[in-house]
Design an enzyme around this catalytic site. Sequence first.
Site, short mmCIF file in Angstrom:
data_model
loop_
_atom_site.label_atom_id
_atom_site.label_comp_id
_atom_site.label_asym_id
_atom_site.label_seq_id
_atom_site.Cartn_x
_atom_site.Cartn_y
_atom_site.Cartn_z
N ASN A 149 7.23 -39.35 -0.82
CA ASN A 149 7.05 -39.19 0.64
C ASN A 149 7.56 -37.83 1.15
OD1 ASN A 149 8.03 -40.82 3.76
ND2 ASN A 149 6.06 -40.01 3.21
N CYS B 55 2.83 -42.15 -1.11
CA CYS B 55 2.89 -41.45 -2.40
C CYS B 55 4.22 -41.81 -3.05
CB CYS B 55 2.71 -39.94 -2.23
SG CYS B 55 4.01 -39.13 -1.28
N ASP C 184 0.07 -34.58 -8.19
CA ASP C 184 1.35 -34.45 -7.49
C ASP C 184 1.82 -32.99 -7.52
OD1 ASP C 184 3.85 -34.67 -6.44
OD2 ASP C 184 4.32 -36.54 -7.48
N CYS D 276 5.73 -34.75 -0.35
CA CYS D 276 4.64 -33.80 -0.61
C CYS D 276 3.29 -34.30 -0.10
CB CYS D 276 4.54 -33.49 -2.11
SG CYS D 276 6.00 -32.69 -2.79
N ARG D 277 2.71 -35.29 -0.79
CA ARG D 277 1.32 -35.66 -0.49
C ARG D 277 1.16 -36.55 0.73
NH1 ARG D 277 0.34 -38.16 -6.25
NH2 ARG D 277 2.54 -38.66 -5.81
N SER D 278 1.94 -37.63 0.83
CA SER D 278 1.69 -38.56 1.95
C SER D 278 2.08 -37.98 3.32
CB SER D 278 2.31 -39.94 1.71
OG SER D 278 3.69 -39.90 1.57
#
Length: 155
Positions: A11, A8, A124, A13-15
């Site tokens: 690196n 993401c 995001d 939050c999402r990934s």
Amino acid sequence: MIRVLFVCLGNICRSPMAEAIFKDLVQKDGLSDQITVDSAGIGHWHTGSQPHEGTRKILDDHQISYEGLTARQVKETDWDDFDYIIAMDDKNINDLKSIREKNDVVVGKLLDYVPEVNETEVPDPYFTGNFEYVYELVSDGCRKLLEDIKENHQL
Ligand code: 4NP
């Protein structure tokens, strides 16, 4: 060994959420010795940081471990070290393409694996604050990605 890298922007939050959820699924399927998982960010800003508190809270709520996860930036050698590079949005894909392209690496978006969902990108939560919705999308994506990998590699 099948090597999966989630990407993401930051690196945090999402990934890392995807990494933690996917690792949990792999472990529950007894495939930890056949599939390795990591995550990285397009940007370098959060290098060395643990996941964002919103990601930590949602993973705690779902009793999924994020122990030892620290942010790092994507690097050119990732195309040699991973078989799948799975991004969260179209911007990530464009950024990845500008870093490197290599034929034998699958580069795609997580929600490509969930055509029935109403989104093509994982929004995001660093900006939206909606970690619960992101958790739902990411866990659906991870489940479908794992099914796809198991089918393609006869696991
Ligand atoms: P992520 O969210 O890409 O899901 O980790 C972000 C985290 C930090 C920033 C942007 C997005 N940032 O600009 O610092």
